[in-house]
Design a protein around this motif. Structure first.
Motif, PDB file in Angstrom:
ATOM      1  N   GLU A  16     -21.892  46.115  23.263  1.00 61.96           N
ATOM      2  CA  GLU A  16     -21.119  45.054  22.618  1.00 61.96           C
ATOM      3  C   GLU A  16     -20.483  45.536  21.317  1.00 61.96           C
ATOM      4  O   GLU A  16     -19.537  44.941  20.833  1.00 61.96           O
ATOM      5  CB  GLU A  16     -21.996  43.840  22.346  1.00 61.96           C
ATOM      6  CG  GLU A  16     -22.416  43.128  23.611  1.00 61.96           C
ATOM      7  CD  GLU A  16     -23.310  41.934  23.346  1.00 61.96           C
ATOM      8  OE1 GLU A  16     -23.676  41.677  22.173  1.00 61.96           O
ATOM      9  OE2 GLU A  16     -23.663  41.251  24.320  1.00 61.96           O
ATOM     10  N   CYS A  17     -20.994  46.609  20.758  1.00 62.33           N
ATOM     11  CA  CYS A  17     -20.484  47.171  19.514  1.00 62.33           C
ATOM     12  C   CYS A  17     -19.230  47.997  19.811  1.00 62.33           C
ATOM     13  O   CYS A  17     -19.251  48.882  20.669  1.00 62.33           O
ATOM     14  CB  CYS A  17     -21.558  48.051  18.883  1.00 62.33           C
ATOM     15  SG  CYS A  17     -20.997  49.127  17.566  1.00 62.33           S
ATOM     16  N   ILE A  18     -18.144  47.700  19.107  1.00 61.60           N
ATOM     17  CA  ILE A  18     -16.891  48.415  19.354  1.00 61.60           C
ATOM     18  C   ILE A  18     -17.028  49.899  19.019  1.00 61.60           C
ATOM     19  O   ILE A  18     -16.572  50.756  19.779  1.00 61.60           O
ATOM     20  CB  ILE A  18     -15.731  47.740  18.589  1.00 61.60           C
ATOM     21  CG1 ILE A  18     -15.457  46.379  19.230  1.00 61.60           C
ATOM     22  CG2 ILE A  18     -14.482  48.620  18.587  1.00 61.60           C
ATOM     23  CD1 ILE A  18     -14.436  45.533  18.506  1.00 61.60           C
ATOM     24  N   SER A  21     -19.276  51.538  21.767  1.00 67.25           N
ATOM     25  CA  SER A  21     -18.541  51.650  23.033  1.00 67.25           C
ATOM     26  C   SER A  21     -17.491  52.752  22.955  1.00 67.25           C
ATOM     27  O   SER A  21     -17.290  53.495  23.915  1.00 67.25           O
ATOM     28  CB  SER A  21     -17.868  50.328  23.378  1.00 67.25           C
ATOM     29  OG  SER A  21     -18.836  49.337  23.597  1.00 67.25           O
ATOM     30  N   SER A  40     -26.568  50.954  28.711  1.00 63.78           N
ATOM     31  CA  SER A  40     -26.360  49.911  27.711  1.00 63.78           C
ATOM     32  C   SER A  40     -27.694  49.247  27.391  1.00 63.78           C
ATOM     33  O   SER A  40     -28.486  48.964  28.292  1.00 63.78           O
ATOM     34  CB  SER A  40     -25.385  48.881  28.284  1.00 63.78           C
ATOM     35  OG  SER A  40     -25.491  47.667  27.592  1.00 63.78           O
ATOM     36  N   TYR A 115     -21.411  45.845  13.326  1.00 66.83           N
ATOM     37  CA  TYR A 115     -20.592  44.710  13.741  1.00 66.83           C
ATOM     38  C   TYR A 115     -19.647  44.273  12.620  1.00 66.83           C
ATOM     39  O   TYR A 115     -18.495  43.946  12.865  1.00 66.83           O
ATOM     40  CB  TYR A 115     -21.449  43.517  14.158  1.00 66.83           C
ATOM     41  CG  TYR A 115     -22.329  43.757  15.363  1.00 66.83           C
ATOM     42  CD1 TYR A 115     -21.851  44.431  16.492  1.00 66.83           C
ATOM     43  CD2 TYR A 115     -23.638  43.308  15.390  1.00 66.83           C
ATOM     44  CE1 TYR A 115     -22.661  44.642  17.595  1.00 66.83           C
ATOM     45  CE2 TYR A 115     -24.446  43.513  16.487  1.00 66.83           C
ATOM     46  CZ  TYR A 115     -23.951  44.186  17.586  1.00 66.83           C
ATOM     47  OH  TYR A 115     -24.752  44.385  18.674  1.00 66.83           O
ATOM     48  N   ARG A 120     -17.398  43.292  17.221  1.00 63.84           N
ATOM     49  CA  ARG A 120     -18.276  43.105  18.372  1.00 63.84           C
ATOM     50  C   ARG A 120     -17.437  42.594  19.531  1.00 63.84           C
ATOM     51  O   ARG A 120     -16.607  41.708  19.367  1.00 63.84           O
ATOM     52  CB  ARG A 120     -19.341  42.079  17.998  1.00 63.84           C
ATOM     53  CG  ARG A 120     -20.399  41.895  19.025  1.00 63.84           C
ATOM     54  CD  ARG A 120     -21.453  40.935  18.507  1.00 63.84           C
ATOM     55  NE  ARG A 120     -22.650  41.061  19.315  1.00 63.84           N
ATOM     56  CZ  ARG A 120     -23.845  40.738  18.910  1.00 63.84           C
ATOM     57  NH1 ARG A 120     -24.030  40.261  17.696  1.00 63.84           N
ATOM     58  NH2 ARG A 120     -24.873  40.874  19.714  1.00 63.84           N
ATOM     59  N   ARG A 121     -17.676  43.135  20.708  1.00 61.44           N
ATOM     60  CA  ARG A 121     -16.973  42.709  21.909  1.00 61.44           C
ATOM     61  C   ARG A 121     -17.556  41.389  22.404  1.00 61.44           C
ATOM     62  O   ARG A 121     -18.745  41.138  22.264  1.00 61.44           O
ATOM     63  CB  ARG A 121     -17.135  43.741  23.024  1.00 61.44           C
ATOM     64  CG  ARG A 121     -16.495  45.055  22.727  1.00 61.44           C
ATOM     65  CD  ARG A 121     -16.784  46.018  23.898  1.00 61.44           C
ATOM     66  NE  ARG A 121     -16.184  47.285  23.670  1.00 61.44           N
ATOM     67  CZ  ARG A 121     -14.938  47.599  23.967  1.00 61.44           C
ATOM     68  NH1 ARG A 121     -14.162  46.702  24.535  1.00 61.44           N
ATOM     69  NH2 ARG A 121     -14.458  48.787  23.725  1.00 61.44           N
ATOM     70  N   GLU A 122     -16.697  40.576  23.008  1.00 60.13           N
ATOM     71  CA  GLU A 122     -17.168  39.331  23.640  1.00 60.13           C
ATOM     72  C   GLU A 122     -18.015  39.642  24.867  1.00 60.13           C
ATOM     73  O   GLU A 122     -18.955  38.934  25.184  1.00 60.13           O
ATOM     74  CB  GLU A 122     -15.966  38.477  24.054  1.00 60.13           C
ATOM     75  CG  GLU A 122     -15.105  38.032  22.897  1.00 60.13           C
ATOM     76  CD  GLU A 122     -15.647  36.787  22.230  1.00 60.13           C
ATOM     77  OE1 GLU A 122     -16.262  35.963  22.920  1.00 60.13           O
ATOM     78  OE2 GLU A 122     -15.456  36.659  21.012  1.00 60.13           O
ATOM     79  N   THR A 123     -17.643  40.702  25.574  1.00 59.83           N
ATOM     80  CA  THR A 123     -18.381  41.140  26.753  1.00 59.83           C
ATOM     81  C   THR A 123     -18.668  42.627  26.614  1.00 59.83           C
ATOM     82  O   THR A 123     -18.019  43.338  25.855  1.00 59.83           O
ATOM     83  CB  THR A 123     -17.566  40.916  28.048  1.00 59.83           C
ATOM     84  OG1 THR A 123     -16.337  41.641  27.942  1.00 59.83           O
ATOM     85  CG2 THR A 123     -17.276  39.445  28.266  1.00 59.83           C
ATOM     86  N   CYS A 124     -19.642  43.108  27.356  1.00 57.09           N
ATOM     87  CA  CYS A 124     -19.995  44.520  27.304  1.00 57.09           C
ATOM     88  C   CYS A 124     -18.866  45.373  27.874  1.00 57.09           C
ATOM     89  O   CYS A 124     -18.169  44.963  28.801  1.00 57.09           O
ATOM     90  CB  CYS A 124     -21.266  44.790  28.108  1.00 57.09           C
ATOM     91  SG  CYS A 124     -22.743  44.088  27.368  1.00 57.09           S
ATOM     92  N   TRP A 125     -18.720  46.566  27.320  1.00 63.84           N
ATOM     93  CA  TRP A 125     -17.753  47.533  27.820  1.00 63.84           C
ATOM     94  C   TRP A 125     -18.176  47.978  29.221  1.00 63.84           C
ATOM     95  O   TRP A 125     -19.354  48.139  29.505  1.00 63.84           O
ATOM     96  CB  TRP A 125     -17.699  48.732  26.866  1.00 63.84           C
ATOM     97  CG  TRP A 125     -17.062  49.930  27.456  1.00 63.84           C
ATOM     98  CD1 TRP A 125     -15.736  50.144  27.618  1.00 63.84           C
ATOM     99  CD2 TRP A 125     -17.721  51.077  27.995  1.00 63.84           C
ATOM    100  NE1 TRP A 125     -15.525  51.364  28.209  1.00 63.84           N
ATOM    101  CE2 TRP A 125     -16.723  51.945  28.452  1.00 63.84           C
ATOM    102  CE3 TRP A 125     -19.060  51.443  28.130  1.00 63.84           C
ATOM    103  CZ2 TRP A 125     -17.016  53.171  29.037  1.00 63.84           C
ATOM    104  CZ3 TRP A 125     -19.346  52.649  28.712  1.00 63.84           C
ATOM    105  CH2 TRP A 125     -18.329  53.502  29.159  1.00 63.84           C
TER     106      TRP A 125
END
Length: 136
Positions: A16-18, A21, A40, A115, A120-125
């Motif tokens: 979830e962390c840009i 990822s 993950s 974050y 932070r991503r809304e969904t996992c990469w």
């Protein structure tokens, strides 16, 4: 789980962390020997590996590399990733000469604030189909 451990090092990261990822994508792009696999922390395999080494998968402060029964975390894990990618990335491993008591607090500070600094991503990469076999 033991059988997977024998196939090479597993990098457990926050999907979830840009920043995390982006690092995972960097590893997949530059690991021409296909040495590393990724898991993950949000998925069962990654969460189980964190718990196995006494880390709460809901609140980790480090990515880890699991290689059989051995684990690397904090700055040692990051430097091992770059050392494992080969030239020219392995040159970053010279930072191992900086004492861990200086490297690790800097790494942990960045990890705690990942974050806030990177988002932070809304969904996992999700990996590309060509790399799906390397993501557990």
């Amino acid at each position: 789980m033991k059988q997977d451990d024998q196939a090479g090092p597993i990098i457990v990261f926050d999907a979830e962390c840009i920043l995390c990822s982006a690092n995972a994508q960097f590893v997949l792009r530059h690991d021409h020997a296909r040495r590393f696999r990724l898991a993950s922390m949000q998925k069962a395999t990654g969460a189980a590996l964190y718990r196995r080494f006494g880390i709460d998968p809901a609140n980790p402060e480090s990515l880890i590399i699991v290689d059989g029964d051995a684990v690397l975390k904090d700055s040692d894990a990051v430097l091992a990733i770059y050392a494992g990618l080969g030239w020219p990335w392995k040159t970053i491993a010279v930072l191992r000469f900086i004492p861990r008591f200086l490297r690790d607090p800097a790494y942990r500070w960045l990890a705690r604030n990942r974050y806030r600094f990177f988002g932070r991503r809304e969904t996992c990469w999700v990996p590309s189909p060509g790399d799906a076999d390397r993501v557990l």
